[in-house]
Design a protein around this motif. Structure first.
Motif, PDB file in Angstrom:
ATOM      1  N   TRP A 133       0.817  -1.214   0.000  1.00 22.50           N
ATOM      2  CA  TRP A 133       0.000   0.000   0.000  1.00 22.50           C
ATOM      3  C   TRP A 133       0.851   1.265   0.000  1.00 22.50           C
ATOM      4  O   TRP A 133       0.401   2.300  -0.468  1.00 22.50           O
ATOM      5  N   THR A 134       2.103   1.190   0.478  1.00 20.96           N
ATOM      6  CA  THR A 134       2.987   2.354   0.354  1.00 20.96           C
ATOM      7  C   THR A 134       3.305   2.614  -1.112  1.00 20.96           C
ATOM      8  O   THR A 134       3.207   3.743  -1.604  1.00 20.96           O
ATOM      9  N   VAL A 135       3.692   1.554  -1.829  1.00 21.78           N
ATOM     10  CA  VAL A 135       3.978   1.688  -3.254  1.00 21.78           C
ATOM     11  C   VAL A 135       2.729   2.090  -4.018  1.00 21.78           C
ATOM     12  O   VAL A 135       2.739   3.019  -4.843  1.00 21.78           O
ATOM     13  N   GLY A 136       1.609   1.421  -3.741  1.00 17.75           N
ATOM     14  CA  GLY A 136       0.376   1.681  -4.471  1.00 17.75           C
ATOM     15  C   GLY A 136      -0.142   3.091  -4.298  1.00 17.75           C
ATOM     16  O   GLY A 136      -0.516   3.762  -5.270  1.00 17.75           O
ATOM     17  N   GLU A 137      -0.177   3.561  -3.058  1.00 18.25           N
ATOM     18  CA  GLU A 137      -0.711   4.901  -2.812  1.00 18.25           C
ATOM     19  C   GLU A 137       0.219   5.992  -3.323  1.00 18.25           C
ATOM     20  O   GLU A 137      -0.237   7.065  -3.730  1.00 18.25           O
ATOM     21  N   THR A 138       1.516   5.744  -3.317  1.00 18.45           N
ATOM     22  CA  THR A 138       2.447   6.709  -3.915  1.00 18.45           C
ATOM     23  C   THR A 138       2.200   6.820  -5.412  1.00 18.45           C
ATOM     24  O   THR A 138       2.134   7.927  -5.974  1.00 18.45           O
ATOM     25  N   LEU A 139       2.046   5.682  -6.091  1.00 16.49           N
ATOM     26  CA  LEU A 139       1.792   5.699  -7.531  1.00 16.49           C
ATOM     27  C   LEU A 139       0.434   6.314  -7.863  1.00 16.49           C
ATOM     28  O   LEU A 139       0.300   7.085  -8.817  1.00 16.49           O
ATOM     29  N   ARG A 140      -0.591   5.972  -7.082  1.00 15.69           N
ATOM     30  CA  ARG A 140      -1.924   6.527  -7.341  1.00 15.69           C
ATOM     31  C   ARG A 140      -1.921   8.041  -7.176  1.00 15.69           C
ATOM     32  O   ARG A 140      -2.472   8.785  -8.008  1.00 15.69           O
ATOM     33  N   ALA A 141      -1.293   8.516  -6.106  1.00 15.78           N
ATOM     34  CA  ALA A 141      -1.237   9.959  -5.876  1.00 15.78           C
ATOM     35  C   ALA A 141      -0.435  10.640  -6.983  1.00 15.78           C
ATOM     36  O   ALA A 141      -0.829  11.700  -7.490  1.00 15.78           O
ATOM     37  N   TRP A 142       0.703  10.051  -7.352  1.00 15.94           N
ATOM     38  CA  TRP A 142       1.525  10.643  -8.416  1.00 15.94           C
ATOM     39  C   TRP A 142       0.719  10.774  -9.698  1.00 15.94           C
ATOM     40  O   TRP A 142       0.733  11.815 -10.345  1.00 15.94           O
ATOM     41  N   ARG A 143       0.004   9.709 -10.069  1.00 13.44           N
ATOM     42  CA  ARG A 143      -0.743   9.751 -11.315  1.00 13.44           C
ATOM     43  C   ARG A 143      -1.872  10.780 -11.249  1.00 13.44           C
ATOM     44  O   ARG A 143      -2.107  11.526 -12.203  1.00 13.44           O
ATOM     45  N   THR A 144      -2.577  10.840 -10.129  1.00 14.00           N
ATOM     46  CA  THR A 144      -3.689  11.782  -9.989  1.00 14.00           C
ATOM     47  C   THR A 144      -3.192  13.223 -10.044  1.00 14.00           C
ATOM     48  O   THR A 144      -3.782  14.078 -10.719  1.00 14.00           O
ATOM     49  N   ILE A 145      -2.100  13.478  -9.350  1.00 10.32           N
ATOM     50  CA  ILE A 145      -1.555  14.837  -9.326  1.00 10.32           C
ATOM     51  C   ILE A 145      -0.998  15.210 -10.696  1.00 10.32           C
ATOM     52  O   ILE A 145      -1.197  16.330 -11.185  1.00 10.32           O
ATOM     53  N   THR A 146      -0.294  14.270 -11.331  1.00 12.70           N
ATOM     54  CA  THR A 146       0.255  14.527 -12.660  1.00 12.70           C
ATOM     55  C   THR A 146      -0.846  14.864 -13.651  1.00 12.70           C
ATOM     56  O   THR A 146      -0.704  15.767 -14.489  1.00 12.70           O
ATOM     57  N   ALA A 147      -1.963  14.139 -13.566  1.00 15.14           N
ATOM     58  CA  ALA A 147      -3.085  14.385 -14.479  1.00 15.14           C
ATOM     59  C   ALA A 147      -3.689  15.767 -14.279  1.00 15.14           C
ATOM     60  O   ALA A 147      -4.307  16.325 -15.195  1.00 15.14           O
ATOM     61  N   ALA A 148      -3.499  16.344 -13.081  1.00 14.50           N
ATOM     62  CA  ALA A 148      -4.064  17.655 -12.787  1.00 14.50           C
ATOM     63  C   ALA A 148      -3.192  18.799 -13.286  1.00 14.50           C
ATOM     64  O   ALA A 148      -3.630  19.957 -13.303  1.00 14.50           O
ATOM     65  N   VAL A 149      -1.959  18.490 -13.680  1.00 19.53           N
ATOM     66  CA  VAL A 149      -1.042  19.518 -14.166  1.00 19.53           C
ATOM     67  C   VAL A 149      -1.213  19.662 -15.667  1.00 19.53           C
ATOM     68  O   VAL A 149      -1.046  18.704 -16.422  1.00 19.53           O
ATOM     69  N   LYS A 150      -1.544  20.840 -16.124  1.00 19.31           N
ATOM     70  CA  LYS A 150      -1.738  21.073 -17.548  1.00 19.31           C
ATOM     71  C   LYS A 150      -0.392  21.149 -18.264  1.00 19.31           C
ATOM     72  O   LYS A 150       0.535  21.798 -17.785  1.00 19.31           O
ATOM     73  N   PRO A 151      -0.271  20.450 -19.400  1.00 17.21           N
ATOM     74  CA  PRO A 151       0.985  20.514 -20.159  1.00 17.21           C
ATOM     75  C   PRO A 151       1.356  21.949 -20.495  1.00 17.21           C
ATOM     76  O   PRO A 151       0.496  22.746 -20.864  1.00 17.21           O
ATOM     77  N   GLY A 152       2.632  22.238 -20.355  1.00 15.36           N
ATOM     78  CA  GLY A 152       3.108  23.574 -20.679  1.00 15.36           C
ATOM     79  C   GLY A 152       2.871  24.564 -19.585  1.00 15.36           C
ATOM     80  O   GLY A 152       3.192  25.722 -19.714  1.00 15.36           O
TER      81      GLY A 152
END
Length: 690
Positions: free
Chosen positions: A671-690
């Motif tokens: 769950w440490t690995v999983g939640e780190t990856l889930r949070a990273w992906r969710t946050i990354t998706a919220a950042v607009k390219p450029g």
């Protein structure tokens, strides 16, 4: 003989970041030549059925779990240490070089083979040592074959002016992974076979084989006694073990040539090490390609470290064959000692499967778990062979709804939803009516009550003897945050299937209203438990991290101001570099170090110890409140650096509550690995390219 496959041999598109396996886990003599630094960094390789190989950079054992073949004899469990280690000595240019290290019970370290390690790095998840022998360089790789209790040890003479002679002693064992071995009077049976040796520990034991593509095998029968296990001593557990010297392999390697040693429960495994390694690396490449495709287009902060965690994620997903589903999968909670747990599985699943671009694995695991639902409950611990599941959990079942929600959100898989809906609906019924351990919805406020003396049902589940350390009987805050989200999810599922959502909408609304009782207006954060029979006013006001889920989960009953207050108090009092403390430092009973005997460690487990899995929910809650994806991502960065510090390429279970937040517990936690990856992906998706 086939040429050794290198990263540079794999031709892939230049713009594909998964084209090779450069790793941030790469050390020279500054780490490898320092025994304390080298023995505190541990590598792990797995086989997808529960077995593993595990050890230190220095090469000596510090745990009873360390070994080159810990076989899952009853997948995914029945894990048994078979091949403990190989003690290698190289002879080159009239000089002998020890490639192995041992620490003995009297504290002596002999030989000191770690001093000959020039470099250690990971290729994917494969550990690679480079030994410097005068002007020669000898590489060693360890990896496992997928779906088999088979470990490969590959040697390659990278550079030399003449051949190198190798003597490789086989130290065998046969014991439960949790136990040390005291050498028996009678030796194990060692039988020469084609290409190597067969070892049978005793009548009825599973035989295993140590074989080679080109070395000569000589059987032996002797016990080596009193190996020191320093990490077990630090845990207050037996700290000496014995191993059986089963035989010796001798070979000569010419410059550029290779040597393969294979340890396996199979009598005739492949001995073509280079081909097996290429296949293993191609599996990793395919995993990274899927991850890249699923996450292409947005910012890629800490991409190399994230990619290493994607490979680590795969290590937790293992086979759990069932009579009615031979291809069933599950998630091991952590290495080296955890089995599959309902709570850990459901929390880790979105990050391990969905964030890595493998929804079909999520589907498989969700279906596997549905087969174990009983009286509206998911097991806390799934059964070992011949054993019954344990259902002592209130939150695992509620996390199941959240995992299904995230799966459906990612896939729109109405087919699985049709299949799962009756199971989920029955779970809701059981919780409304009441089920084991007084788990029931209170009709007065719509909140979920759970617990009875002597049983711990939430994730804060430590016990010392018969004493529950954190007896959270009553209405825990995170349980009711999960119940609210489960009811809202069921209403959405009903609408998606053309069913009547009104019942679950009503349950959600009543829970939302009742949740106001959790707000502590004096302290401006949530009570941890209300209607607690052990508390004078029925309220547990200690500052704990559970309330962060009332902000990070999709549905919240807290106002915008309350959400911000929860995030702020967690940030100021509970946040560390690697997660949230389980109890604030100024609270009675706080313990800043996780150490000592099992009883001492269990007492500290949820009394200040930092939990890595909570870093993801905190980062997501912070982003929800402050709408700052860059700042939210910054909270994850220390975990990306942590992959070089303890369990190499992966993430630890827990950390000390006091600085410098030393890692502890399992070196690899799902769950440490999983939640780190889930949070990273969710946050990354919220950042607009450029």
């Amino acid at each position: 003989m086939a040429r050794w496959l290198h990263d540079s041999d794999v031709k892939r598109p230049a713009d594909n970041p998964t084209s090779t396996f450069p790793s941030e886990v790469d050390f020279g003599r500054e780490i490898c030549g320092d025994l304390s630094a080298a023995e505190s960094r541990e590598w792990l390789v797995t086989n997808g059925i529960g077995g593993y190989a595990f050890g230190t950079i220095a090469g000596h054992q510090t745990r009873c779990y360390h070994g080159l073949l810990v076989a899952a004899l009853q997948p995914p469990l029945g894990r048994t240490l078979l091949l403990a280690k190989l003690d290698e000595t190289a002879r080159y240019a009239s000089e002998e070089f020890a490639l192995f290290t041992n620490r003995w019970a009297d504290g002596t370290v002999a030989p000191e083979g770690y001093r000959n390690i020039e470099r250690f790095h990971l290729e994917g998840t494969t550990p690679v040592w480079t030994f410097a022998l005068a002007d020669a360089l000898l590489e060693k790789r360890i990896f496992m074959q997928s779906a088999a209790n088979t470990t490969f040890i590959l040697y390659r003479l990278v550079r030399a002016s003449s051949p190198v002679e190798l003597s490789i002693k086989v130290l065998a064992d046969y014991g439960d992974e949790h136990c040390v071995t005291f050498g028996r009077t009678l030796p194990m049976e060692v039988t020469p076979v084609d290409r190597g040796l067969r070892v049978t520990a005793f009548d009825g034991a599973t035989p295993f084989y140590v074989l080679s593509d080109s070395a000569t095998a000589l059987p032996a029968k002797n016990w080596y006694r009193n190996f020191d296990l320093a990490a077990e001593r630090a845990r207050g557990l037996p700290d000496r073990t014995d191993h059986f010297f089963a035989g010796e392999f001798r070979a000569t390697i010419s410059p550029g040539a290779t040597l393969t040693i294979v340890a396996s429960t199979a009598a005739t495994p492949s001995l073509i090490g280079e081909a097996a390694f290429a296949k293993r690396q191609s599996e990793s490449t395919a995993l990274l390609d899927r991850f890249s495709a699923a996450n292409f287009g947005g910012p890629r902060a800490k991409w190399a470290a994230v990619r290493q965690l994607v490979l680590a994620a795969d290590q937790f997903i293992v086979a759990r064959p069932l009579d009615e589903a031979v291809d069933a999968k599950t998630i091991l909670a952590g290495y080296p000692w955890f089995s599959d747990w309902g709570r850990d599985t459901m929390i880790a699943l979105p990050g391990l499967c969905l964030a890595t671009g493998r929804p079909w694995l999520a589907r498989n695991i969700l279906r596997t778990c549905s087969r174990f639902v009983s009286e509206g409950m998911l097991p806390n611990q799934f059964p070992r062979a011949g054993a019954a599941p344990l259902y002592n959990t209130v939150d695992a079942t509620l996390w199941y709804f959240e995992a299904v929600r995230q799966y459906f959100e990612a896939t729109s898989d109405v087919g699985l939803l049709h299949e799962m809906y009756p199971v989920l609906d029955a779970i809701v019924d059981a919780h409304v009516r009441g089920t084991r351990f007084q788990i029931h919805v209170d009709p007065a406020d719509g909140l979920l009550y759970a617990g009875e003396p002597g049983v711990q049902l939430t994730w804060m589940d430590a016990k010392v003897g018969n004493r529950v350390v954190t007896p959270r009987i009553g209405k825990p805050v995170e349980v009711n945050a999960l119940w609210l989200n489960a009811a809202e999810s069921m209403a959405r599922f009903a609408r998606a299937l053309g069913r009547d959502p009104s019942r679950c909408e009503g349950l959600a609304q009543k829970t939302r209203t009742g949740f106001a009782r959790f707000w502590n207006s004096e302290k401006q954060f949530c009570y941890d438990v209300i209607d607690a029979p052990g508390s004078p006013d029925g309220k547990e006001a200690s500052l704990r991290p559970n309330q962060i889920l009332a902000v990070s989960l999709p549905e919240t009953a807290l106002s915008t101001e309350q959400q911000r207050a929860v995030v702020d108090v967690c940030a100021k009092e509970l946040l560390t570099s690697f997660g949230l403390r389980s109890l604030a430092r100024n609270e009675a009973g706080y313990c800043g170090r996780y150490a000592g005997s099992p009883e001492e460690r269990d007492a500290a487990y949820h009394q200040g110890t930092v939990w890595g899995w909570l870093l993801g929910p905190f980062a997501l809650a912070h982003m929800r409140v402050y709408q700052d994806a860059g700042m939210a991502m910054s909270f994850l960065e220390p975990m990306f650096g942590h992959i070089k510090a303890a369990g190499l390429g992966t993430a630890s279970e827990i950390f000390d509550g006091d600085p410098p937040f030393a890692p502890n517990g399992c070196i690899a936690q799902a769950w440490t690995v999983g939640e780190t990856l889930r949070a990273w992906r969710t946050i990354t998706a919220a950042v607009k390219p450029g």
